[in-house]
Scaffold this motif. Sequence first.
Motif, PDB file in Angstrom:
ATOM      1  N   ALA A   1       2.198   1.848  -3.463  1.00 44.19           N
ATOM      2  CA  ALA A   1       1.171   2.392  -4.375  1.00 44.19           C
ATOM      3  C   ALA A   1       0.982   3.884  -4.145  1.00 44.19           C
ATOM      4  O   ALA A   1       0.859   4.682  -5.108  1.00 44.19           O
ATOM      5  N   GLU A   2       0.976   4.297  -2.897  1.00 47.43           N
ATOM      6  CA  GLU A   2       0.821   5.720  -2.608  1.00 47.43           C
ATOM      7  C   GLU A   2       2.034   6.515  -3.093  1.00 47.43           C
ATOM      8  O   GLU A   2       1.905   7.643  -3.589  1.00 47.43           O
TER       9      GLU A   2
ATOM     10  N   ILE B   1       9.268   6.760  -3.752  1.00 48.85           N
ATOM     11  CA  ILE B   1       9.021   5.514  -4.471  1.00 48.85           C
ATOM     12  C   ILE B   1      10.131   4.500  -4.190  1.00 48.85           C
ATOM     13  O   ILE B   1       9.872   3.309  -3.959  1.00 48.85           O
TER      14      ILE B   1
ATOM     15  N   ARG C   1       4.025   5.799  -5.577  1.00 52.18           N
ATOM     16  CA  ARG C   1       3.951   5.918  -7.032  1.00 52.18           C
ATOM     17  C   ARG C   1       2.904   6.972  -7.437  1.00 52.18           C
ATOM     18  O   ARG C   1       3.069   7.671  -8.425  1.00 52.18           O
ATOM     19  N   SER C   2       1.858   7.031  -6.681  1.00 55.93           N
ATOM     20  CA  SER C   2       0.821   8.034  -7.014  1.00 55.93           C
ATOM     21  C   SER C   2       1.337   9.446  -6.800  1.00 55.93           C
ATOM     22  O   SER C   2       0.957  10.392  -7.502  1.00 55.93           O
ATOM     23  N   SER C   3       2.228   9.613  -5.816  1.00 55.38           N
ATOM     24  CA  SER C   3       2.775  10.948  -5.527  1.00 55.38           C
ATOM     25  C   SER C   3       3.788  11.397  -6.578  1.00 55.38           C
ATOM     26  O   SER C   3       4.046  12.579  -6.746  1.00 55.38           O
ATOM     27  N   GLY C   4       4.399  10.466  -7.231  1.00 55.44           N
ATOM     28  CA  GLY C   4       5.409  10.805  -8.232  1.00 55.44           C
ATOM     29  C   GLY C   4       6.743  11.172  -7.638  1.00 55.44           C
ATOM     30  O   GLY C   4       7.671  11.527  -8.374  1.00 55.44           O
ATOM     31  N   ASN C   5       6.883  11.082  -6.314  1.00 57.85           N
ATOM     32  CA  ASN C   5       8.146  11.413  -5.650  1.00 57.85           C
ATOM     33  C   ASN C   5       9.074  10.217  -5.791  1.00 57.85           C
ATOM     34  O   ASN C   5       8.829   9.124  -5.233  1.00 57.85           O
TER      35      ASN C   5
ATOM     36  N   ARG D   1       0.835  -1.205   0.000  1.00 60.99           N
ATOM     37  CA  ARG D   1       0.000   0.000   0.000  1.00 60.99           C
ATOM     38  C   ARG D   1       0.869   1.254   0.000  1.00 60.99           C
ATOM     39  O   ARG D   1       0.567   2.233  -0.718  1.00 60.99           O
ATOM     40  N   GLU D   2       1.943   1.276   0.755  1.00 63.63           N
ATOM     41  CA  GLU D   2       2.854   2.433   0.771  1.00 63.63           C
ATOM     42  C   GLU D   2       3.480   2.643  -0.610  1.00 63.63           C
ATOM     43  O   GLU D   2       3.665   3.781  -1.069  1.00 63.63           O
TER      44      GLU D   2
END
Length: 240
Positions: free
Chosen positions: A58-59, A69, A61-65, A55-56
């Motif tokens: 996935a989050e 990542i 990757r969603s942030s783009g940082n 889950r971490e």
Amino acid sequence: MQALADAQRAAQAAQEAVTRARADEVERLEDLSRAAADARLDEEDAVDAVSDAERELAEARSSGNLERIDDAERAYRRAEQTLANVRDRVSDLAREQEHAGRVGVDGSDQVQAALDRQAEAQRQVDQAAQRVADALDAVREASTSAAAAIDPATEALNRLSPAGRAVITTLRDLQPAWRAPPGSVSSARSPASPGICGTCPACTCPGSRRGWVGWAVPSTPRFGSLSAWRRPGTPCGTST
């Protein structure tokens, strides 16, 4: 006997070793059961850790940082590796438990080794006991042979009553006097006594061997009544 005592002590020590080995195996199985339970709990925690790491990631990757990542990906891989290690340990413990349940306490390697030592110690006891038994048999056989070799005359004497043995012993002690040559008794008792002869065939004077025997021998069918013989020392022609 010393060898038998040593073997018995060794057998006792082997029996005590078996008892200790069984107790140790029981304790080991209890530890194994606790370890398996802990491993299953660790497996549950590892599964949850993988879910959290996933889950971490996935989050992140969603942030783009990118840095976040990278950290999330590394945490996810670590969680999966931990889960794999825990599951491997759970599997090993499960197989060990299954084997222990199948062979039981006495089937363990530790107890089997102790039982083998006990069996060997018991064989040593049996061998030592057999050697002792053989030695006792030899002693009994030797005693029996010695008893069979007792002089028959001595054995017959031992079967008599005390009074009978006393009579036979007295007569046996008198044998040298009976077998002495004529004149030997008279010379030892009363040489040249008046009225004593040594030539009369029926003379019972001390100088006569016949008279000596007549005094010493009790009444028998051969010699007749003791009253028919003159007392030693009675001159010829003199009644007792």
